[in-house]
Enzyme design. Structure first.
Site, short mmCIF file in Angstrom:
data_model
loop_
_atom_site.label_atom_id
_atom_site.label_comp_id
_atom_site.label_asym_id
_atom_site.label_seq_id
_atom_site.Cartn_x
_atom_site.Cartn_y
_atom_site.Cartn_z
N ASP A 1 -47.95 -75.01 11.70
CA ASP A 1 -48.93 -74.74 12.76
C ASP A 1 -49.95 -75.87 12.99
O ASP A 1 -50.79 -76.12 12.13
CB ASP A 1 -49.72 -73.47 12.46
CG ASP A 1 -48.83 -72.28 12.15
OD1 ASP A 1 -47.85 -72.44 11.38
OD2 ASP A 1 -49.12 -71.18 12.65
N GLU B 1 -48.62 -73.37 18.52
CA GLU B 1 -49.30 -72.27 19.22
C GLU B 1 -50.82 -72.38 19.21
O GLU B 1 -51.49 -71.74 20.00
CB GLU B 1 -48.87 -70.90 18.67
CG GLU B 1 -49.51 -70.56 17.36
CD GLU B 1 -49.81 -69.08 17.20
OE1 GLU B 1 -49.66 -68.32 18.16
OE2 GLU B 1 -50.19 -68.70 16.09
N ASN B 2 -51.39 -73.19 18.30
CA ASN B 2 -52.86 -73.27 18.21
C ASN B 2 -53.40 -74.66 18.45
O ASN B 2 -54.43 -75.05 17.90
CB ASN B 2 -53.33 -72.76 16.85
CG ASN B 2 -53.17 -71.26 16.75
OD1 ASN B 2 -53.41 -70.54 17.72
ND2 ASN B 2 -52.73 -70.78 15.61
N ASN C 1 -48.19 -65.53 18.11
CA ASN C 1 -48.99 -64.47 18.72
C ASN C 1 -50.02 -64.98 19.74
O ASN C 1 -50.46 -64.23 20.60
CB ASN C 1 -49.71 -63.65 17.64
CG ASN C 1 -50.51 -64.51 16.68
OD1 ASN C 1 -50.00 -65.49 16.13
ND2 ASN C 1 -51.77 -64.17 16.49
N HIS C 2 -50.41 -66.26 19.65
CA HIS C 2 -51.40 -66.79 20.59
C HIS C 2 -50.76 -67.52 21.78
O HIS C 2 -51.44 -68.27 22.49
CB HIS C 2 -52.35 -67.76 19.87
CG HIS C 2 -53.24 -67.09 18.89
ND1 HIS C 2 -54.01 -66.00 19.20
CD2 HIS C 2 -53.47 -67.33 17.57
CE1 HIS C 2 -54.69 -65.61 18.13
NE2 HIS C 2 -54.37 -66.40 17.13
N HIS D 1 -42.83 -66.09 12.73
CA HIS D 1 -44.28 -66.18 12.81
C HIS D 1 -44.83 -64.82 12.43
O HIS D 1 -44.82 -63.88 13.22
CB HIS D 1 -44.64 -66.56 14.25
CG HIS D 1 -46.03 -67.06 14.41
ND1 HIS D 1 -46.39 -68.36 14.15
CD2 HIS D 1 -47.18 -66.43 14.77
CE1 HIS D 1 -47.68 -68.52 14.37
NE2 HIS D 1 -48.19 -67.35 14.75
N HIS E 1 -47.76 -69.05 10.77
CA HIS E 1 -48.87 -68.16 11.14
C HIS E 1 -49.96 -68.07 10.08
O HIS E 1 -51.13 -68.02 10.44
CB HIS E 1 -48.39 -66.75 11.50
CG HIS E 1 -49.50 -65.79 11.82
ND1 HIS E 1 -50.26 -65.90 12.96
CD2 HIS E 1 -49.99 -64.72 11.15
CE1 HIS E 1 -51.16 -64.92 12.98
NE2 HIS E 1 -51.03 -64.21 11.89
N HIS F 1 -50.84 -70.25 7.74
CA HIS F 1 -51.52 -71.55 7.61
C HIS F 1 -51.74 -72.04 6.17
O HIS F 1 -52.42 -73.04 5.98
CB HIS F 1 -52.89 -71.55 8.31
CG HIS F 1 -52.81 -71.44 9.81
ND1 HIS F 1 -53.85 -71.76 10.65
CD2 HIS F 1 -51.81 -71.04 10.62
CE1 HIS F 1 -53.51 -71.56 11.90
NE2 HIS F 1 -52.26 -71.12 11.91
FE LIG Z 1 -50.30 -67.17 14.77
#
Ligand SMILES: [Fe+2]
Length: 258
Positions: free
Chosen positions: A8, A39-40, A67-68, A151, A176, A178
């Site tokens: 991530d 995703e982040n 999820n984001h 994830h 997810h 991290h």
């Molecule tokens: Fe996530």
């Protein structure tokens, strides 16, 4: 063949670490294909088309999400038109984009990339168990080299997925949470790691500035999340597999200071 999965990427520090390190790493480690969870990347939550393009320009062959995925609205149309970025396959079927893609590695081998979302705290539209078999069958019709980014919050969901897919996919790699885990292992042809880690600021609470995360926990007041800055690392997993059979032959965790 060698595959690098980058865990991530968080905020600008994570993106800059990818841009600074990935081109050289691909060269030095002789990487045939590189997959990045992005995703982040947009200030710590979500992703924009412009930032996705920057990861691809830095040497990612495909991007996965989580999820984001929808935190930045503009990513929807981009996902519909892109074949290099996948969002969780168990989102609503009307969501833009796809949960499976196939990209070509440097050595010409097609590499299938699948993205799934776990159930605990993440509220997917469908359970990943309802969609995974069909996705893997579809992927294997094109190539035996199949990477699954799961994830998910719960270790149990990730381990169980690896047990279910063992021998049918090249790797099941967790994202997810991290925090890179110490369980990289080779199963019956499938490589597994519960969490690939975070590419971003580690002087933080999983990427978020520590004082903001603490204030939230201590007061329960809302606070805008902001990525931290210090101790930036690129983390992930380095894999080897047989391109003919897709069977993994090696996996190790990967970490470089930015
Ligand atoms: Fe996530």
């Amino acid at each position: 063949m060698r595959l690098l999965f980058v865990g991530d990427v968080v905020g600008r520090p994570g993106r800059e670490a990818v841009e600074a390190l990935l081109p050289g790493l691909r060269e030095r480690l002789d990487v045939d294909a590189c997959i990045v969870n992005g995703e982040n990347i947009a200030n710590g939550v979500g992703i924009t088309p412009r930032l996705a393009e920057r990861l691809l320009a830095a040497g990612a062959d495909a991007l996965t999400l989580g999820n984001h995925a929808w935190r930045r609205e503009e990513i929807g149309p981009y996902l519909s038109s892109s074949s290099t970025i996948v969002r969780p396959a168990n989102f609503q079927s009307g969501s833009p984009g796809r949960g499976l893609t196939v990209v070509e590695a440097r050595d010409g081998t097609p590499v299938a990339v699948v993205n799934l979302l776990g159930t605990l705290f993440l509220d997917p539209a469908h359970s990943m168990w309802e969609v995974v078999d069909e996705l893997v069958t579809e992927a294997r019709e094109t190539t035996p080299v199949v990477l699954v980014d799961v994830h998910a919050e719960a270790t149990s969901e990730k381990v169980a997925l690896a047990a279910w897919l063992d021998g049918r996919v090249t790797a099941v790699l967790g994202t997810h949470t991290h925090v890179q885990t110490n369980d990289a292992s080779l199963w019956d042809g499938t490589a597994y790691l519960t969490d690939c880690g975070m590419t971003g600021p580690h002087d933080s609470v999983i990427g978020v500035r520590t004082e903001i995360a603490l204030r939230r926990f201590l007061t329960q007041l809302p606070a805008r999340s902001e990525p931290a800055l210090g101790d930036v690392r690129l983390e992930g997993a380095l894999l080897e597999c047989d391109a003919e059979s897709g069977r993994a032959t090696r996996i190790e965790t990967f970490r470089r200071q930015a």
